[in-house]
Design a protein around this motif. Structure first.
Motif, PDB file in Angstrom:
ATOM      1  N   ASP A 154       0.827  -1.212   0.000  1.00 26.19           N
ATOM      2  CA  ASP A 154       0.000   0.000   0.000  1.00 26.19           C
ATOM      3  C   ASP A 154       0.860   1.259   0.000  1.00 26.19           C
ATOM      4  O   ASP A 154       0.444   2.303  -0.495  1.00 26.19           O
ATOM      5  N   ARG A 155       2.055   1.157   0.575  1.00 26.45           N
ATOM      6  CA  ARG A 155       3.001   2.285   0.630  1.00 26.45           C
ATOM      7  C   ARG A 155       3.977   2.250  -0.551  1.00 26.45           C
ATOM      8  O   ARG A 155       5.014   2.880  -0.527  1.00 26.45           O
ATOM      9  N   HIS A 156       3.635   1.462  -1.583  1.00 25.90           N
ATOM     10  CA  HIS A 156       4.446   1.351  -2.803  1.00 25.90           C
ATOM     11  C   HIS A 156       5.872   0.912  -2.513  1.00 25.90           C
ATOM     12  O   HIS A 156       6.820   1.393  -3.135  1.00 25.90           O
ATOM     13  N   GLY A 157       6.019  -0.010  -1.552  1.00 24.09           N
ATOM     14  CA  GLY A 157       7.323  -0.584  -1.234  1.00 24.09           C
ATOM     15  C   GLY A 157       8.169   0.224  -0.274  1.00 24.09           C
ATOM     16  O   GLY A 157       9.272  -0.191   0.071  1.00 24.09           O
ATOM     17  N   HIS A 158       7.675   1.375   0.164  1.00 23.09           N
ATOM     18  CA  HIS A 158       8.447   2.189   1.112  1.00 23.09           C
ATOM     19  C   HIS A 158       8.635   1.428   2.427  1.00 23.09           C
ATOM     20  O   HIS A 158       7.791   0.617   2.805  1.00 23.09           O
ATOM     21  N   PRO A 159       9.722   1.705   3.128  1.00 27.25           N
ATOM     22  CA  PRO A 159       9.983   1.024   4.403  1.00 27.25           C
ATOM     23  C   PRO A 159       8.856   1.224   5.411  1.00 27.25           C
ATOM     24  O   PRO A 159       8.176   2.247   5.411  1.00 27.25           O
ATOM     25  N   VAL A 160       8.699   0.230   6.268  1.00 27.25           N
ATOM     26  CA  VAL A 160       7.715   0.267   7.350  1.00 27.25           C
ATOM     27  C   VAL A 160       8.423  -0.161   8.627  1.00 27.25           C
ATOM     28  O   VAL A 160       9.199  -1.113   8.626  1.00 27.25           O
ATOM     29  N   THR A 161       8.152   0.562   9.694  1.00 29.23           N
ATOM     30  CA  THR A 161       8.610   0.165  11.021  1.00 29.23           C
ATOM     31  C   THR A 161       7.403  -0.351  11.781  1.00 29.23           C
ATOM     32  O   THR A 161       6.360   0.305  11.800  1.00 29.23           O
ATOM     33  N   VAL A 162       7.524  -1.525  12.372  1.00 28.33           N
ATOM     34  CA  VAL A 162       6.444  -2.112  13.155  1.00 28.33           C
ATOM     35  C   VAL A 162       6.688  -1.761  14.616  1.00 28.33           C
ATOM     36  O   VAL A 162       7.819  -1.883  15.107  1.00 28.33           O
ATOM     37  N   GLU A 163       5.657  -1.296  15.284  1.00 32.63           N
ATOM     38  CA  GLU A 163       5.746  -0.970  16.702  1.00 32.63           C
ATOM     39  C   GLU A 163       4.616  -1.665  17.453  1.00 32.63           C
ATOM     40  O   GLU A 163       3.533  -1.877  16.902  1.00 32.63           O
ATOM     41  N   ALA A 164       4.887  -1.981  18.708  1.00 32.07           N
ATOM     42  CA  ALA A 164       3.869  -2.552  19.582  1.00 32.07           C
ATOM     43  C   ALA A 164       4.301  -2.314  21.015  1.00 32.07           C
ATOM     44  O   ALA A 164       5.494  -2.341  21.318  1.00 32.07           O
ATOM     45  N   THR A 165       3.350  -2.062  21.895  1.00 35.52           N
ATOM     46  CA  THR A 165       3.678  -2.011  23.313  1.00 35.52           C
ATOM     47  C   THR A 165       3.451  -3.410  23.869  1.00 35.52           C
ATOM     48  O   THR A 165       2.430  -4.040  23.590  1.00 35.52           O
ATOM     49  N   VAL A 166       4.442  -3.884  24.642  1.00 33.63           N
ATOM     50  CA  VAL A 166       4.395  -5.260  25.146  1.00 33.63           C
ATOM     51  C   VAL A 166       4.905  -5.275  26.580  1.00 33.63           C
ATOM     52  O   VAL A 166       6.029  -4.833  26.848  1.00 33.63           O
ATOM     53  N   ALA A 167       4.092  -5.784  27.476  1.00 32.47           N
ATOM     54  CA  ALA A 167       4.481  -5.890  28.884  1.00 32.47           C
ATOM     55  C   ALA A 167       5.686  -6.829  29.013  1.00 32.47           C
ATOM     56  O   ALA A 167       5.827  -7.783  28.248  1.00 32.47           O
ATOM     57  N   PRO A 168       6.565  -6.570  29.979  1.00 33.18           N
ATOM     58  CA  PRO A 168       7.752  -7.413  30.165  1.00 33.18           C
ATOM     59  C   PRO A 168       7.432  -8.896  30.359  1.00 33.18           C
ATOM     60  O   PRO A 168       8.193  -9.757  29.917  1.00 33.18           O
ATOM     61  N   SER A 169       6.308  -9.218  30.981  1.00 36.26           N
ATOM     62  CA  SER A 169       5.971 -10.624  31.243  1.00 36.26           C
ATOM     63  C   SER A 169       5.303 -11.326  30.063  1.00 36.26           C
ATOM     64  O   SER A 169       5.075 -12.531  30.124  1.00 36.26           O
ATOM     65  N   ASN A 170       4.995 -10.590  28.994  1.00 32.36           N
ATOM     66  CA  ASN A 170       4.290 -11.182  27.858  1.00 32.36           C
ATOM     67  C   ASN A 170       5.303 -11.886  26.942  1.00 32.36           C
ATOM     68  O   ASN A 170       5.671 -11.386  25.882  1.00 32.36           O
ATOM     69  N   SER A 171       5.730 -13.048  27.377  1.00 28.23           N
ATOM     70  CA  SER A 171       6.777 -13.772  26.655  1.00 28.23           C
ATOM     71  C   SER A 171       6.329 -14.211  25.262  1.00 28.23           C
ATOM     72  O   SER A 171       7.137 -14.252  24.332  1.00 28.23           O
ATOM     73  N   ALA A 172       5.045 -14.526  25.086  1.00 31.18           N
ATOM     74  CA  ALA A 172       4.562 -14.957  23.770  1.00 31.18           C
ATOM     75  C   ALA A 172       4.678 -13.820  22.748  1.00 31.18           C
ATOM     76  O   ALA A 172       5.168 -14.029  21.631  1.00 31.18           O
ATOM     77  N   GLU A 192       1.009  -3.937  34.262  1.00 29.16           N
ATOM     78  CA  GLU A 192       2.444  -3.737  34.087  1.00 29.16           C
ATOM     79  C   GLU A 192       2.723  -2.543  33.182  1.00 29.16           C
ATOM     80  O   GLU A 192       1.861  -2.124  32.411  1.00 29.16           O
ATOM     81  N   ASP A 193       3.958  -2.046  33.257  1.00 22.22           N
ATOM     82  CA  ASP A 193       4.418  -1.070  32.272  1.00 22.22           C
ATOM     83  C   ASP A 193       4.271  -1.688  30.883  1.00 22.22           C
ATOM     84  O   ASP A 193       4.316  -2.910  30.728  1.00 22.22           O
ATOM     85  N   GLU A 194       4.102  -0.834  29.886  1.00 23.54           N
ATOM     86  CA  GLU A 194       4.025  -1.288  28.499  1.00 23.54           C
ATOM     87  C   GLU A 194       5.079  -0.521  27.695  1.00 23.54           C
ATOM     88  O   GLU A 194       4.795   0.501  27.074  1.00 23.54           O
ATOM     89  N   PRO A 195       6.318  -1.004  27.702  1.00 22.26           N
ATOM     90  CA  PRO A 195       7.323  -0.376  26.852  1.00 22.26           C
ATOM     91  C   PRO A 195       7.005  -0.648  25.388  1.00 22.26           C
ATOM     92  O   PRO A 195       6.264  -1.584  25.056  1.00 22.26           O
ATOM     93  N   ILE A 196       7.569   0.170  24.517  1.00 22.16           N
ATOM     94  CA  ILE A 196       7.319  -0.003  23.082  1.00 22.16           C
ATOM     95  C   ILE A 196       8.478  -0.762  22.454  1.00 22.16           C
ATOM     96  O   ILE A 196       9.644  -0.514  22.766  1.00 22.16           O
ATOM     97  N   LEU A 197       8.130  -1.713  21.601  1.00 26.28           N
ATOM     98  CA  LEU A 197       9.112  -2.411  20.788  1.00 26.28           C
ATOM     99  C   LEU A 197       9.056  -1.794  19.397  1.00 26.28           C
ATOM    100  O   LEU A 197       7.966  -1.599  18.848  1.00 26.28           O
ATOM    101  N   ARG A 198      10.227  -1.461  18.860  1.00 27.72           N
ATOM    102  CA  ARG A 198      10.321  -0.931  17.491  1.00 27.72           C
ATOM    103  C   ARG A 198      11.108  -1.933  16.667  1.00 27.72           C
ATOM    104  O   ARG A 198      12.229  -2.293  17.021  1.00 27.72           O
ATOM    105  N   ILE A 199      10.515  -2.369  15.572  1.00 29.38           N
ATOM    106  CA  ILE A 199      11.119  -3.368  14.709  1.00 29.38           C
ATOM    107  C   ILE A 199      11.269  -2.772  13.317  1.00 29.38           C
ATOM    108  O   ILE A 199      10.285  -2.415  12.681  1.00 29.38           O
TER     109      ILE A 199
END
Length: 157
Positions: A86-104, A138-145
């Protein structure tokens, strides 16, 4: 969608109305997996208004019968590919907030970063005090991928 999230017993449950909005107004940044008319997986997401190059993943839910099959990773790959197209191949960064205990979820996003050969980093985002007055959440830090820049391929449908 509401029922599937409720059945996980770990995700914060939103209203049915919120899931209807996600399925309609945010359909381009969300994905569901169905078999024989039965919903057994979903990822809800959106582009933050000031950062269209980001796919923020809000919730990932997989029915108990489909856990451990790689469905969540396949949905995330498919959704990211669609957003990049949809972005015509432009880069995408995936982000999500994930609690430290959410191992899955941490395993899902870590494997996603490795599959795509991109870095994953963690930064403070929402503190427990932001999420719950009694701080039982829990805190929800953000993961940036990413950013994910590899050429688009036909690896996933």
């Amino acid at each position: 969608m509401h029922r599937l999230v409720a059945e996980t017993e770990v995700l914060d449950l939103n209203s049915t109305y919120a899931y209807l909005l996600l399925a309609t107004d945010f359909a381009d940044t969300s994905v569901v997996a169905e078999r024989d008319g039965e919903l057994f997986g979903l990822i809800t997401g959106y582009h933050p208004p000031s950062r269209p190059e980001v796919l923020f993943v809000w919730q990932v839910a997989v029915a108990e019968s489909a856990r451990g099959t790689g469905l969540a990773g396949a949905m995330l790959d498919t959704l990211t590919r669609r957003v990049r197209e949809d972005r015509h191949g432009h880069p995408v960064t995936v982000e999500a907030t994930v609690a430290p205990s959410n191992s899955a979820s941490r395993a899902l996003f870590g494997a996603f970063a490795r599959r795509h050969g991109v870095p994953i980093s963690e930064h403070p985002r929402f503190l427990a005090s932001h999420l719950d007055v009694d701080q039982s959440h829990e805190d929800e830090p953000i993961l940036r991928i990413g950013p994910i820049t590899a050429p688009l391929t036909n690896a996933h449908p």
